[in-house]
Design a protein around this motif. Structure first.
Motif, PDB file in Angstrom:
ATOM      1  N   ALA A  71       0.828  -1.204   0.000  1.00  0.00           N
ATOM      2  CA  ALA A  71       0.000   0.000   0.000  1.00  0.00           C
ATOM      3  C   ALA A  71       0.862   1.253   0.000  1.00  0.00           C
ATOM      4  CB  ALA A  71      -0.924  -0.009   1.219  1.00  0.00           C
ATOM      5  N   LEU A  72       1.911   1.273   0.814  1.00  0.00           N
ATOM      6  CA  LEU A  72       2.818   2.424   0.819  1.00  0.00           C
ATOM      7  C   LEU A  72       3.433   2.625  -0.556  1.00  0.00           C
ATOM      8  CD1 LEU A  72       4.563   1.824   4.264  1.00  0.00           C
ATOM      9  CD2 LEU A  72       3.184   3.821   3.667  1.00  0.00           C
ATOM     10  N   SER A  73       3.792   1.525  -1.207  1.00  0.00           N
ATOM     11  CA  SER A  73       4.362   1.622  -2.548  1.00  0.00           C
ATOM     12  C   SER A  73       3.346   2.192  -3.532  1.00  0.00           C
ATOM     13  CB  SER A  73       4.837   0.239  -3.001  1.00  0.00           C
ATOM     14  OG  SER A  73       5.381   0.287  -4.306  1.00  0.00           O
ATOM     15  N   GLN A  74       2.085   1.750  -3.426  1.00  0.00           N
ATOM     16  CA  GLN A  74       1.045   2.271  -4.314  1.00  0.00           C
ATOM     17  C   GLN A  74       0.814   3.770  -4.103  1.00  0.00           C
ATOM     18  OE1 GLN A  74      -2.608   0.049  -4.120  1.00  0.00           O
ATOM     19  NE2 GLN A  74      -1.655  -1.898  -4.665  1.00  0.00           N
ATOM     20  N   LEU A  75       1.082   4.229  -2.888  1.00  0.00           N
ATOM     21  CA  LEU A  75       0.924   5.658  -2.582  1.00  0.00           C
ATOM     22  C   LEU A  75       2.156   6.469  -2.977  1.00  0.00           C
ATOM     23  CD1 LEU A  75      -0.828   5.378   0.906  1.00  0.00           C
ATOM     24  CD2 LEU A  75      -1.878   6.002  -1.278  1.00  0.00           C
ATOM     25  N   GLY A  76       3.087   5.818  -3.670  1.00  0.00           N
ATOM     26  CA  GLY A  76       4.254   6.527  -4.194  1.00  0.00           C
ATOM     27  C   GLY A  76       5.430   6.596  -3.245  1.00  0.00           C
ATOM     28  N   GLU A  77       5.413   5.812  -2.177  1.00  0.00           N
ATOM     29  CA  GLU A  77       6.482   5.842  -1.195  1.00  0.00           C
ATOM     30  C   GLU A  77       7.548   4.789  -1.506  1.00  0.00           C
ATOM     31  OE1 GLU A  77       6.696   8.008   1.373  1.00  0.00           O
ATOM     32  OE2 GLU A  77       4.838   8.989   0.716  1.00  0.00           O
ATOM     33  N   SER A  78       8.773   5.095  -1.105  1.00  0.00           N
ATOM     34  CA  SER A  78       9.885   4.137  -1.182  1.00  0.00           C
ATOM     35  C   SER A  78       9.824   3.249   0.051  1.00  0.00           C
ATOM     36  CB  SER A  78      11.216   4.895  -1.229  1.00  0.00           C
ATOM     37  OG  SER A  78      12.296   4.062  -0.880  1.00  0.00           O
ATOM     38  N   VAL A  79       9.735   1.920  -0.134  1.00  0.00           N
ATOM     39  CA  VAL A  79       9.499   1.020   0.995  1.00  0.00           C
ATOM     40  C   VAL A  79      10.231  -0.296   0.790  1.00  0.00           C
ATOM     41  CG1 VAL A  79       7.360   0.161  -0.049  1.00  0.00           C
ATOM     42  CG2 VAL A  79       7.712  -0.087   2.411  1.00  0.00           C
ATOM     43  N   CYS A  80      10.665  -0.885   1.908  1.00  0.00           N
ATOM     44  CA  CYS A  80      11.288  -2.205   1.884  1.00  0.00           C
ATOM     45  C   CYS A  80      10.865  -2.956   3.146  1.00  0.00           C
ATOM     46  CB  CYS A  80      12.814  -2.101   1.835  1.00  0.00           C
ATOM     47  SG  CYS A  80      13.673  -3.694   1.763  1.00  0.00           S
ATOM     48  N   LEU A  81      10.541  -4.222   3.015  1.00  0.00           N
ATOM     49  CA  LEU A  81      10.197  -5.078   4.145  1.00  0.00           C
ATOM     50  C   LEU A  81      11.455  -5.672   4.760  1.00  0.00           C
ATOM     51  CD1 LEU A  81       7.250  -6.726   2.331  1.00  0.00           C
ATOM     52  CD2 LEU A  81       6.993  -5.925   4.685  1.00  0.00           C
ATOM     53  N   ALA A  82      11.399  -5.954   6.060  1.00  0.00           N
ATOM     54  CA  ALA A  82      12.451  -6.699   6.754  1.00  0.00           C
ATOM     55  C   ALA A  82      11.757  -7.755   7.608  1.00  0.00           C
ATOM     56  CB  ALA A  82      13.321  -5.782   7.612  1.00  0.00           C
ATOM     57  N   LEU A  83      11.721  -8.982   7.127  1.00  0.00           N
ATOM     58  CA  LEU A  83      10.930 -10.040   7.751  1.00  0.00           C
ATOM     59  C   LEU A  83      11.793 -11.243   8.104  1.00  0.00           C
ATOM     60  CD1 LEU A  83       7.851  -9.949   5.337  1.00  0.00           C
ATOM     61  CD2 LEU A  83       8.076  -8.812   7.549  1.00  0.00           C
ATOM     62  N   ARG A  84      11.230 -12.098   8.970  1.00  0.00           N
ATOM     63  CA  ARG A  84      11.937 -13.317   9.362  1.00  0.00           C
ATOM     64  C   ARG A  84      11.800 -14.396   8.295  1.00  0.00           C
ATOM     65  NH1 ARG A  84       9.144 -14.804  14.823  1.00  0.00           N
ATOM     66  NH2 ARG A  84       7.370 -14.058  13.607  1.00  0.00           N
ATOM     67  N   GLU A  85      12.767 -15.306   8.294  1.00  0.00           N
ATOM     68  CA  GLU A  85      12.686 -16.486   7.444  1.00  0.00           C
ATOM     69  C   GLU A  85      11.759 -17.526   8.064  1.00  0.00           C
ATOM     70  OE1 GLU A  85      16.478 -17.997   5.882  1.00  0.00           O
ATOM     71  OE2 GLU A  85      17.431 -16.239   6.755  1.00  0.00           O
ATOM     72  N   ALA A  86      11.268 -18.430   7.231  1.00  0.00           N
ATOM     73  CA  ALA A  86      10.385 -19.494   7.682  1.00  0.00           C
ATOM     74  C   ALA A  86      11.188 -20.641   8.284  1.00  0.00           C
ATOM     75  CB  ALA A  86       9.547 -20.013   6.516  1.00  0.00           C
ATOM     76  N   SER A  87      10.663 -21.220   9.360  1.00  0.00           N
ATOM     77  CA  SER A  87      11.223 -22.441   9.941  1.00  0.00           C
ATOM     78  C   SER A  87      10.448 -23.638   9.402  1.00  0.00           C
ATOM     79  CB  SER A  87      11.116 -22.390  11.464  1.00  0.00           C
ATOM     80  OG  SER A  87      11.302 -23.664  12.043  1.00  0.00           O
ATOM     81  N   LEU A  88      11.150 -24.717   9.115  1.00  0.00           N
ATOM     82  CA  LEU A  88      10.474 -25.908   8.608  1.00  0.00           C
ATOM     83  C   LEU A  88       9.523 -26.504   9.641  1.00  0.00           C
ATOM     84  CD1 LEU A  88      13.311 -27.782   6.678  1.00  0.00           C
ATOM     85  CD2 LEU A  88      11.367 -26.552   5.722  1.00  0.00           C
ATOM     86  N   GLY A  89       9.806 -26.287  10.936  1.00  0.00           N
ATOM     87  CA  GLY A  89       8.950 -26.841  11.972  1.00  0.00           C
ATOM     88  C   GLY A  89       7.491 -26.447  11.803  1.00  0.00           C
ATOM     89  N   PRO A  90       7.155 -25.150  11.859  1.00  0.00           N
ATOM     90  CA  PRO A  90       5.761 -24.745  11.653  1.00  0.00           C
ATOM     91  C   PRO A  90       5.277 -24.931  10.224  1.00  0.00           C
ATOM     92  CG  PRO A  90       7.170 -22.824  12.030  1.00  0.00           C
ATOM     93  CD  PRO A  90       7.990 -24.036  12.331  1.00  0.00           C
ATOM     94  N   CYS A  91       6.180 -24.819   9.238  1.00  0.00           N
ATOM     95  CA  CYS A  91       5.757 -25.009   7.844  1.00  0.00           C
ATOM     96  C   CYS A  91       5.169 -26.404   7.637  1.00  0.00           C
ATOM     97  CB  CYS A  91       6.938 -24.819   6.891  1.00  0.00           C
ATOM     98  SG  CYS A  91       7.356 -23.105   6.552  1.00  0.00           S
ATOM     99  N   LEU A  92       5.788 -27.409   8.257  1.00  0.00           N
ATOM    100  CA  LEU A  92       5.349 -28.791   8.089  1.00  0.00           C
ATOM    101  C   LEU A  92       4.487 -29.266   9.251  1.00  0.00           C
ATOM    102  CD1 LEU A  92       8.731 -30.287   6.814  1.00  0.00           C
ATOM    103  CD2 LEU A  92       6.841 -29.377   5.474  1.00  0.00           C
ATOM    104  N   GLY A  93       4.288 -28.387  10.246  1.00  0.00           N
ATOM    105  CA  GLY A  93       3.553 -28.779  11.434  1.00  0.00           C
ATOM    106  C   GLY A  93       2.146 -28.238  11.469  1.00  0.00           C
ATOM    107  N   ARG A  94       1.945 -27.061  12.122  1.00  0.00           N
ATOM    108  CA  ARG A  94       0.594 -26.533  12.324  1.00  0.00           C
ATOM    109  C   ARG A  94       0.316 -25.261  11.534  1.00  0.00           C
ATOM    110  NH1 ARG A  94      -3.191 -27.169  16.284  1.00  0.00           N
ATOM    111  NH2 ARG A  94      -1.729 -28.314  17.613  1.00  0.00           N
ATOM    112  N   LYS A  95       1.251 -24.302  11.556  1.00  0.00           N
ATOM    113  CA  LYS A  95       0.933 -22.976  11.034  1.00  0.00           C
ATOM    114  C   LYS A  95       1.080 -22.876   9.520  1.00  0.00           C
ATOM    115  CE  LYS A  95       1.731 -19.198  13.119  1.00  0.00           C
ATOM    116  NZ  LYS A  95       2.339 -18.012  13.776  1.00  0.00           N
ATOM    117  N   GLY A  96       1.918 -23.727   8.927  1.00  0.00           N
ATOM    118  CA  GLY A  96       2.140 -23.608   7.497  1.00  0.00           C
ATOM    119  C   GLY A  96       3.212 -22.588   7.172  1.00  0.00           C
ATOM    120  N   GLY A  97       3.239 -22.142   5.914  1.00  0.00           N
ATOM    121  CA  GLY A  97       4.287 -21.254   5.447  1.00  0.00           C
ATOM    122  C   GLY A  97       4.259 -19.892   6.105  1.00  0.00           C
TER     123      GLY A  97
END
Length: 544
Positions: A71-97
């Motif tokens: 949304a910030l990008s659509q409003l013309g703003e310069s933006v970058c995400l900083a997020l965690r990597e996925a753990s295989l435990g929840p990916c293959l367990g309960r929460k998924g990707g």
């Protein structure tokens, strides 16, 4: 969603120098940390996304972070995400990707969720190298005098496996080592993961690895990793993993995805280097802190911000009607059914999290992640609750609509950012450890008091003797309740938090406080998501 573009074009959006880009195929690259030595190209306003206490399936915090960035990008703003990597435990367990959902996703989702660039494997190998060297040192004469009963360093793996929580190693005769008790934690809870995520550069990473407390001698003296002369090899295993990973959202917004500590059993934030790099190259950096505000965001402020000098200009609290109904007593199998009465009772949980954000001198923005089953009456109840507390509330449909479904949220964030005030830490680092724990439990969780087991009291005395009492604390706690009892929903009152042990993570630079029945190696549910995952006729991965 647009077709993913070459990663070099995504890097151009951030003005990343071509020499700093380390491609992993067409859609993934690492960004060398020397990029931080070049002149900044962004204003670096940091936005923290957290949440109210979630259901076991989560409330879409990552999806909301991605939707907000788009949304910030659509409003013309310069933006970058900083997020965690996925753990295989929840990916293959309960929460998924862990790559978002619907039209607010990271791509290529399957590669990010499974093996990605190998960072988790590097952390696992570095951790287990140290484990192997400890047992090898004891086997070959034990020159340091390590007491095998007091080896505190555990092995790790990136999988939920309850059978490995407590094991005995060295069985099978004299040629197999010295028998002793041990166990496994999940990689996301390891100190090596925390160290990777808090290190400022290679030298800092080496220093932190050197300082890892691994065991005690027969005389009770601490033994550190540097004494085993293996931290150089650990550093070599991590030398590529230290560089943040660059990918993109479905709408082509840059995302640095790096590190993966869980918030219920670790500090719950993506790497410091990824956060700084997003701020270095964009005007807006959107990051998240895992689970509810009481877990990930408290640690984000009291550990990460304090260590690194960060200060977000806005805090987003993600919530859902279904989570608030759960906290109001609605059964788990009826959360999709309209129930304004349960929702009204559950608003106490939202109220407490709003208070907690303000405790750090910040004004929250509530992001109501809308589901198809939400009624207009229920949405109006949440809006009215926020209005009464003078808090901006944005109803978000970014799952269905992508960035355009989060524009209300983006505008609210930009407005709040203009009135930003410096954050105030929750506690003084020089306060006694017991007092730091009590402050968190009373002010953030709402507990009456804290009970320390005899083991916890022994741990506290020992860390004072060793000089670690001035470190911040990282509380490991149930993620689905404000208390240490996962059965207590809403805004629990008249409860006591039980601290059963306190561990020293000297390399990471904090104390891990284990409360209630929290475990550092999760188990799989009765029907893990792994049963649904397969390869399709076209070779693509299904069910993730």
């Amino acid at each position: 969603m647009s077709v993913p573009v070459a990663i070099a074009r995504i890097a151009e959006k951030l003005a990343i120098h071509p020499e700093d880009l380390l491609p992993f195929g067409r859609q993934i690259a690492k960004v060398h940390i020397r990029a931080l030595e070049r002149p900044a190209t962004g204003k670096g306003r940091l936005v923290l996304v957290s949440a109210t206490t979630p259901t076991p399936s989560g409330e879409g915090k990552t999806t909301t972070s991605i939707g907000l960035a788009q949304a910030l990008s659509q409003l013309g703003e310069s933006v970058c995400l900083a997020l965690r990597e996925a753990s295989l435990g929840p990916c293959l367990g309960r929460k998924g990707g862990a790559t978002g959902g619907g039209r607010s996703v990271l791509v290529p989702a399957e590669r990010i969720n499974l093996h990605f660039t190998g960072d988790f494997h590097a952390v696992t190998c570095a951790n287990n190298l140290l484990s192997a060297v400890i047992d090898n040192h004891i086997y070959h004469g034990n020159a340091l005098g390590i007491d095998p009963r007091r080896v505190v360093w555990r092995r790790v793996m990136d999988m939920n496996d309850r059978s490995l929580r407590h094991i005995v190693v060295g069985l099978g005769g004299t040629g197999q080592g010295i028998p002793r008790e041990g166990g496994f934690d999940i990689t996301a809870a390891s100190e090596v993961m925390a160290i990777l995520c808090l290190a400022g550069d290679i030298d800092d990473l080496r220093r932190r690895l050197d300082n890892i407390l691994v065991a005690y001698t027969w005389d009770g003296a601490p033994v550190h990793a540097r004494q085993l002369r293996v931290t150089g090899a650990m550093l070599a295993l991590l030398c590529d993993a230290i560089h943040p990973n660059l990918v993109q959202t479905g709408e082509g917004v840059p995302a640095l995805v790096h590190g993966g500590p869980f918030a219920n059993i670790a500090h719950g934030c993506s790497s410091l280097l990824a956060t700084r790099m997003a701020m270095h190259h964009a005007d807006w950096a959107v990051t998240e802190a895992g689970f509810g505000f009481d877990l990930g965001a408290e640690k984000f402020f009291d550990i990460k911000c304090r260590m690194a000098g960060l200060d977000p200009v806005a805090v987003v609290l993600v919530t859902t009607v279904r989570a608030l109904k759960m906290h109001g007593g609605a059964p788990g199998n009826r959360l999709e059914q309209p129930d304004p009465a349960a929702l009204a009772r559950g608003l106490a949980n939202l109220d407490k999290h709003i208070e907690n954000v303000r405790r750090f001198n910040k004004q929250p923005v509530v992001a109501l992640n809308r589901f198809d089953s939400d009624s207009d009456e229920e949405i109006a109840l949440v809006r009215r609750c926020c209005d009464e507390r003078h808090v901006a509330c944005a109803v978000c449909s970014h799952y269905q609509q992508g960035g355009s479904g989060a524009r209300e949220l983006a505008r609210a964030v930009m407005t709040v950012a203009e009135k930003n005030r410096p954050f105030v830490p929750l506690y003084d680092l020089e306060a006694p450890v017991e007092e730091k724990i009590r402050i968190i439990c009373r002010e953030i969780y709402g507990a009456d008091d804290v009970a320390f087991t005899r083991q916890a009291e022994r741990d506290l005395r020992q860390m004072k003797d060793l000089g670690y009492a001035g470190l911040p604390v990282c509380v490991a706690k149930a993620p689905t309740s404000l208390s240490d009892n996962p059965a207590l929903k809403g805004r629990p009152r008249d409860f006591e938090v039980t601290v059963r042990a306190v561990q020293v993570n000297a390399g990471a630079g904090f104390l891990v406080v284990l409360t209630g029945d929290i475990l550092r190696m999760p188990g799989l549910p009765e029907r893990p998501l792994a049963e649904r995952i397969d390869i399709g006729p076209d070779g693509g991965i299904l069910g993730l």
